[in-house]
Each structure stands twice: as C-alpha cells, then as structure tokens.
Scaffold this active site. Sequence first.
Site, mmCIF file in Angstrom:
data_model
loop_
_atom_site.group_PDB
_atom_site.id
_atom_site.type_symbol
_atom_site.label_atom_id
_atom_site.label_comp_id
_atom_site.label_asym_id
_atom_site.label_seq_id
_atom_site.Cartn_x
_atom_site.Cartn_y
_atom_site.Cartn_z
ATOM 1 N N SER A 187 40.119 -18.485 19.371
ATOM 2 C CA SER A 187 38.883 -18.829 18.676
ATOM 3 C C SER A 187 39.161 -18.948 17.173
ATOM 4 O O SER A 187 39.980 -19.771 16.771
ATOM 5 C CB SER A 187 37.800 -17.792 18.991
ATOM 6 O OG SER A 187 36.523 -18.264 18.639
ATOM 7 N N GLU A 308 33.645 -22.769 28.081
ATOM 8 C CA GLU A 308 33.634 -22.015 26.820
ATOM 9 C C GLU A 308 32.230 -21.569 26.414
ATOM 10 O O GLU A 308 31.989 -20.415 26.074
ATOM 11 C CB GLU A 308 34.233 -22.868 25.692
ATOM 12 C CG GLU A 308 35.666 -23.309 25.889
ATOM 13 C CD GLU A 308 36.676 -22.314 25.367
ATOM 14 O OE1 GLU A 308 36.290 -21.195 24.993
ATOM 15 O OE2 GLU A 308 37.874 -22.671 25.339
ATOM 16 N N HIS A 399 34.276 -18.608 27.145
ATOM 17 C CA HIS A 399 35.054 -18.362 25.933
ATOM 18 C C HIS A 399 35.503 -16.909 25.904
ATOM 19 O O HIS A 399 34.726 -16.002 26.200
ATOM 20 C CB HIS A 399 34.158 -18.668 24.720
ATOM 21 C CG HIS A 399 34.860 -18.643 23.404
ATOM 22 N ND1 HIS A 399 35.854 -19.525 23.080
ATOM 23 C CD2 HIS A 399 34.702 -17.853 22.312
ATOM 24 C CE1 HIS A 399 36.272 -19.289 21.850
ATOM 25 N NE2 HIS A 399 35.594 -18.269 21.365
#
Length: 488
Positions: A187, A308, A399
Amino acid sequence: MANTKYGDVAGRFRNGVELFAGVPYASPPIGDLRFAAPAPLESWEGVRDTKRFSPASPQLPGEGLTDRFPVIWDEDCLYLNVVTPASDEKKRPVYVWIHGGAYRRGQGGVAWYDGTSFASRGDVVVVTINYRLGAFGFTELGKHFGEKFSSSGLNGFLDQIAALQWVKENIASFGGDPDQVTVGGESAGAFSVANLLASPLAKGLFHRAIAQSGAASHIHEPDAGADIASELLKALGNPTSEEILDLPAIEILEAQEALIEKWGFAARGVQPFYPVWGHEALPEAPIDLINNGSASDIPLLIGTNEDEMSLYGFTDLDERTLFRYVERIVENPKEVIDSYRKRVGDDSGWLACAIGSDWVFRIPAIRLAETREKHDGNTWMYLFSWDSRAFEGRFGSAHSLELPFTFNTLERAGVDIFIGEGELPTHVAEAMHDAWISFIRDGNPSTAVLGEWPTYTTENRAVMEINDLCDLLIDPQSEERSLWDGVR
C-alpha cells in the site's frame, strides 16, 4: 550482540532467530528537527538495549479493520528492527520492509511483519522500519516558511532513505549482505518502493524491489502540496515557523485528521499528507523519472489483490452509489460498468469493488510495468485472489489480506479476523512466501511449486495468480484493462 558504526546493541533470541528491536537510525526528529530532513545519529557509549520495539510515529486511530486501535507513539520514532538467523559474518540477503497505512498510520513492529519465517526458512535478514507519517512526514511547508522547511513535503520518504543508508553501513554486523538488499512494501509502503525506484538519492541503496498493492501514481504535485499545507496552517491558527515547532503534537494530528475528512480522496485516490514531489529526492513525478530510465536495472516484483477495495466497504455499495463513484473517474460510466458486468455480474457492490480496485491499484501497477519495459526493466506481476471466508463472503481478496501470506504469519494475532474460520490456508502462504524468498535471494520468483514465472511484457502480459491452485495467467481481464487505455 552486534556492532553498529554508532555503538554496540544487544538483542534477544526469539523463536530460533535473533531480534534487535528499537534500533535508532537517525536523530530524534524533535524540536528544531520536527520538520527537517533526518539528521545523522549520534554515537553512544556502552551497549544499547534493543530488545523492545520503539513507539510508532505520531498517529491517531482510524475506523477501519486495520487501524482502529490506539498505538503508543512518540515524535522520537526513527527506529528499525532486525530479525536475523545470526549476527555473524555470513553475508545473507536482506529484506527491508516499509509498512503501509495511507502514510498516516502503521509501524514496523507489527506481528504480521514478523520476519522469523524469512530468517528460518529462507536464511534472510529482515529489517522493518518506522518513518514519519501524516503532517509530520509529508507537509509541504517550504513555500510558506522558506529553505529550512524545504524537505518537509518528503521527510517521511527521506527517513526511508536514511534507513536504507543505515542498512548499507551496518547490516553486515547482523549477518546481512549490504550488496543484496531488497526493499519491499505494501500500500503506502509500495508507493514508497516506487518512489525509491524513481529517486536519485536512493540509487545504490537496494538491488531488488517488491511492491504489493501500490505503484508510482499516488503523489502530490508541488502546488497541491502547498495548498494542503495552507489549509493545515489555517486550521492551526496560522502559526509562525517558530511556533509550529512548539505546538503539541496532538494538535497537529487533530488538525490533520480534520483536514483529511474535509478533503477526502482526490480523483486519483490521493489523500492530503501524501508525499509531494519537487525536492531533490524526487525532482519530478515518480512515473516520469521511471519513464526516463530510473532504476531500470532493478528487478521488480509487483502485484495486486483481486478485491482490494472491499477493505473500504465497496462491496456494500448500492447501484446509485456505484454510478456516482464511477462517473467521478471516467466520462463513460455506463459503458465501463456494463463491461465489468460481463465478468462480475449485476451485484453493485462487487462491481464497485472491481472497478475501484482496478482504478486505484491494478492499472497503476500495469502502467509501471509497461513504463519499465521501455528500458528493458525486468518486472514480474502477480494477482492474489484467495477469498477470505470472513464477513459473510463480502470480503474476497481484500486489500492487505496477502500480508500474512507473504510473511507466512497466518497464526499471528488478528489474522483470523481477516481470513475467517476454517483450516489455515498454509499451502497458499508457503507458496507465496517461498516465491518472495526466491526473489529476495535470486532476483526471480520462480519456484518448484509455481513453476517458471516469466517477466511481464506488453506481448505476454503474464501474471501469476496466487490462490488455492496457483496458475500462470496470460493477459487476465484484458477487456477491462483496455478500458483504461488513455484514462489511467
């Protein structure tokens, strides 16, 4: 015991490996150094105890699954942690990990990032770091306060470079090879990896890179960064350059969070207090620097998770909200939605998740790979598609879900909330973890389990799918990918 150029440190044995926790890599960024570039560390006498993790960078809890609990923080936060098979003279590959958290939350000492399996299974030395976050790490104050604050829009990034410099100078004492360093992140950590690939100041500090759910598209232009700084200063009562150094950290954090809530996500998913290019560390936008050939000699492993955006509640969106979201990012929302319906079906939440996941994560990863190909850069791409059993099946491959798979930490606290009830998918974790070890050790993620994993090119668009059964895909979801040509 290990020796650094600043003094000796004492760690501890844990689970068959050595842990050195809370090792300083720069001077505390406090007082006059609050908004300054990281300053060199001062030496110490005797042996420094490094058996406990340091406080995190200043941060407030959020409302999500991964950040809702308060953490112990301190402005004195520039520390790193080392997990090693042995602090001897053997030269092992090194994996430096940069945590995610939208540049405003997180820390290196998280159980999911425990490097024990990398050390014991792969004979790899793992380094996890803290760096300045939010307003303390990424507020462009130079245009307001002058040269003394010229690095303030990138200080958190400069902290990462300082940590890599520490690794180069000291990791040999921990059994690591300074000439075999892989930098990885997820990320915001993956955005940081892309920034490091672009930065002239990071050249020579690492030799391979891993970017999980992040590429080179999430950064502010200088004017946008200065505008955000103006709003922050206004919220703080327009302090002078001297006064802002003395303000209580909690006041800055509260003003930061209020501003983020007010601004929300910009069109490209970039929040306030993301890095700002325009400093010598990033003189241009990262994708432009990479397009000019920066770090084309660095092998890159990059990829995304199939779902995600489910982490952010997208699978609960209704049809009306789906359309409003898509029309914000494309000029032909109905055409885009209808194209995704062919694969996803009519569920508005899963449609929003698929489109948002591509917009924010998958397409930028593809663009980075395509850009690197122009300069013969070797890039391997993966798609993590293992579906969580949690949250009544509405979580999918969200995610951050891949993190305990890549670190082989499925049994750590909190992972069960993400993966749901049932038998641990150990075989998936080991397959992914071993591919990461292979890449860190040899610069190629191919393994006996996965087979030959070719590099990603515009000719083959080869993507390794990581699931209960792993498989090499050729140009997966090609029609959806083509929708973004010239758009993203």
